[in-house]
Design a protein around this motif. Structure first.
Motif, PDB file in Angstrom:
ATOM      1  N   LEU A   1       0.862  -1.115  -0.098  1.00  0.00           N
ATOM      2  CA  LEU A   1      -0.157  -0.023   0.046  1.00  0.00           C
ATOM      3  C   LEU A   1       0.929   1.211  -0.092  1.00  0.00           C
ATOM      4  N   ARG A   2       1.962   1.208   0.830  1.00  0.00           N
ATOM      5  CA  ARG A   2       2.894   2.475   0.816  1.00  0.00           C
ATOM      6  C   ARG A   2       3.210   2.679  -0.500  1.00  0.00           C
ATOM      7  N   ASN A   3       3.849   1.714  -1.235  1.00  0.00           N
ATOM      8  CA  ASN A   3       4.538   1.864  -2.486  1.00  0.00           C
ATOM      9  C   ASN A   3       3.584   2.145  -3.450  1.00  0.00           C
ATOM     10  N   ALA A   4       2.355   1.780  -3.387  1.00  0.00           N
ATOM     11  CA  ALA A   4       1.266   2.283  -4.384  1.00  0.00           C
ATOM     12  C   ALA A   4       1.142   3.586  -4.287  1.00  0.00           C
ATOM     13  N   VAL A   5       0.783   4.013  -3.001  1.00  0.00           N
ATOM     14  CA  VAL A   5       0.536   5.583  -2.611  1.00  0.00           C
ATOM     15  C   VAL A   5       1.588   6.308  -3.181  1.00  0.00           C
ATOM     16  N   GLN A   6       2.939   5.975  -2.883  1.00  0.00           N
ATOM     17  CA  GLN A   6       3.970   6.828  -3.233  1.00  0.00           C
ATOM     18  C   GLN A   6       4.143   6.932  -4.613  1.00  0.00           C
ATOM     19  N   TRP A   7       4.138   6.028  -5.452  1.00  0.00           N
ATOM     20  CA  TRP A   7       4.408   6.010  -6.818  1.00  0.00           C
ATOM     21  C   TRP A   7       3.087   6.483  -7.673  1.00  0.00           C
ATOM     22  N   ALA A   8       1.946   6.261  -7.054  1.00  0.00           N
ATOM     23  CA  ALA A   8       0.528   6.617  -8.015  1.00  0.00           C
ATOM     24  C   ALA A   8       0.505   7.943  -8.362  1.00  0.00           C
ATOM     25  N   ASN A   9      -0.073   8.028  -9.607  1.00  0.00           N
ATOM     26  CA  ASN A   9      -0.259   9.298 -10.110  1.00  0.00           C
ATOM     27  C   ASN A   9      -1.312  10.108  -9.566  1.00  0.00           C
ATOM     28  N   SER A  10      -2.501   9.313  -9.526  1.00  0.00           N
ATOM     29  CA  SER A  10      -3.628   9.677  -8.749  1.00  0.00           C
ATOM     30  C   SER A  10      -4.708   8.433  -8.521  1.00  0.00           C
ATOM     31  N   LYS A  11      -4.311   7.329  -8.716  1.00  0.00           N
ATOM     32  CA  LYS A  11      -5.310   6.079  -8.500  1.00  0.00           C
ATOM     33  C   LYS A  11      -4.532   5.070  -7.818  1.00  0.00           C
ATOM     34  N   VAL A  12      -5.083   4.749  -6.801  1.00  0.00           N
ATOM     35  CA  VAL A  12      -4.582   3.147  -6.048  1.00  0.00           C
ATOM     36  C   VAL A  12      -5.838   2.485  -5.961  1.00  0.00           C
ATOM     37  N   ALA A  13      -5.997   1.110  -6.366  1.00  0.00           N
ATOM     38  CA  ALA A  13      -7.239   0.204  -6.333  1.00  0.00           C
ATOM     39  C   ALA A  13      -6.661  -0.866  -5.470  1.00  0.00           C
ATOM     40  N   VAL A  14      -7.396  -1.325  -4.471  1.00  0.00           N
ATOM     41  CA  VAL A  14      -7.262  -2.688  -3.769  1.00  0.00           C
ATOM     42  C   VAL A  14      -8.375  -3.698  -3.878  1.00  0.00           C
ATOM     43  N   SER A  15      -8.117  -4.592  -4.363  1.00  0.00           N
ATOM     44  CA  SER A  15      -9.176  -5.666  -4.373  1.00  0.00           C
ATOM     45  C   SER A  15      -8.656  -7.136  -3.796  1.00  0.00           C
ATOM     46  N   CYS A  16      -9.974  -8.010  -3.645  1.00  0.00           N
ATOM     47  CA  CYS A  16      -9.644  -9.283  -3.010  1.00  0.00           C
ATOM     48  C   CYS A  16     -10.398 -10.141  -3.492  1.00  0.00           C
ATOM     49  N   GLY A  17     -10.264 -11.406  -3.502  1.00  0.00           N
ATOM     50  CA  GLY A  17     -11.272 -12.464  -4.084  1.00  0.00           C
ATOM     51  C   GLY A  17     -10.672 -13.916  -4.180  1.00  0.00           C
ATOM     52  N   ARG A  18     -11.425 -14.581  -4.849  1.00  0.00           N
ATOM     53  CA  ARG A  18     -10.905 -16.203  -4.813  1.00  0.00           C
ATOM     54  C   ARG A  18     -10.559 -16.440  -6.220  1.00  0.00           C
ATOM     55  N   GLU A  19      -9.465 -17.072  -6.568  1.00  0.00           N
ATOM     56  CA  GLU A  19      -9.596 -17.562  -8.041  1.00  0.00           C
ATOM     57  C   GLU A  19      -8.926 -19.022  -8.298  1.00  0.00           C
ATOM     58  N   ALA A  20      -9.171 -19.755  -8.911  1.00  0.00           N
ATOM     59  CA  ALA A  20      -8.610 -21.253  -8.975  1.00  0.00           C
ATOM     60  C   ALA A  20      -8.249 -21.519  -7.538  1.00  0.00           C
ATOM     61  N   GLY A  21      -9.183 -21.565  -6.533  1.00  0.00           N
ATOM     62  CA  GLY A  21      -8.800 -22.223  -5.583  1.00  0.00           C
ATOM     63  C   GLY A  21      -7.978 -21.484  -4.373  1.00  0.00           C
ATOM     64  N   ARG A  22      -7.535 -20.246  -4.724  1.00  0.00           N
ATOM     65  CA  ARG A  22      -6.630 -19.471  -3.993  1.00  0.00           C
ATOM     66  C   ARG A  22      -7.439 -17.978  -3.560  1.00  0.00           C
ATOM     67  N   VAL A  23      -6.891 -17.351  -2.484  1.00  0.00           N
ATOM     68  CA  VAL A  23      -7.343 -16.086  -2.337  1.00  0.00           C
ATOM     69  C   VAL A  23      -6.429 -15.223  -2.479  1.00  0.00           C
ATOM     70  N   PHE A  24      -6.730 -13.752  -3.057  1.00  0.00           N
ATOM     71  CA  PHE A  24      -5.587 -12.942  -3.553  1.00  0.00           C
ATOM     72  C   PHE A  24      -6.012 -11.774  -3.217  1.00  0.00           C
ATOM     73  N   LEU A  25      -4.816 -10.807  -2.695  1.00  0.00           N
ATOM     74  CA  LEU A  25      -5.164  -9.413  -2.446  1.00  0.00           C
ATOM     75  C   LEU A  25      -4.301  -8.749  -3.522  1.00  0.00           C
ATOM     76  N   LYS A  26      -4.962  -7.670  -4.297  1.00  0.00           N
ATOM     77  CA  LYS A  26      -4.484  -7.046  -5.713  1.00  0.00           C
ATOM     78  C   LYS A  26      -4.305  -5.510  -5.076  1.00  0.00           C
ATOM     79  N   VAL A  27      -3.246  -4.947  -5.386  1.00  0.00           N
ATOM     80  CA  VAL A  27      -3.128  -3.540  -5.273  1.00  0.00           C
ATOM     81  C   VAL A  27      -2.384  -2.917  -6.419  1.00  0.00           C
ATOM     82  N   GLU A  28      -3.258  -1.959  -7.047  1.00  0.00           N
ATOM     83  CA  GLU A  28      -2.508  -1.521  -8.487  1.00  0.00           C
ATOM     84  C   GLU A  28      -2.705  -0.121  -8.288  1.00  0.00           C
TER      85      GLU A  28
END
Length: 70
Positions: free
Chosen positions: A25-52
């Motif tokens: 999260l710190r890295n995303a906020v530091q380098w973002a121009n204006s947008k940070v998106a955080v999502s989570c979910g399940r895919e192929a039997g795994r749980v994920f957290l995605k920071v973009e």
């Protein structure tokens, strides 16, 4: 988007996962121009957290080094 994670149990070192998520999260906020998106979910039997972010990204020659210890 709604996701029910009540039946998901993640066994991990609480402090270690906190540090990983905080760093993402710190890295995303530091380098973002204006947008940070955080999502989570399940895919192929795994749980994920995605920071973009919409920042410049990592130079190709630097990408191989991101998992090396400091």
């Amino acid at each position: 988007y709604s996701l029910n994670l009540e039946d998901v149990v993640i066994k991990t070192d609480r402090r270690a996962i906190y540090v990983v998520v905080e760093n993402l999260l710190r890295n995303a906020v530091q380098w973002a121009n204006s947008k940070v998106a955080v999502s989570c979910g399940r895919e192929a039997g795994r749980v994920f957290l995605k920071v973009e972010d919409d920042g410049p990204g990592i130079l190709e020659e630097e990408a191989e080094k991101i998992f090396e210890p400091f």
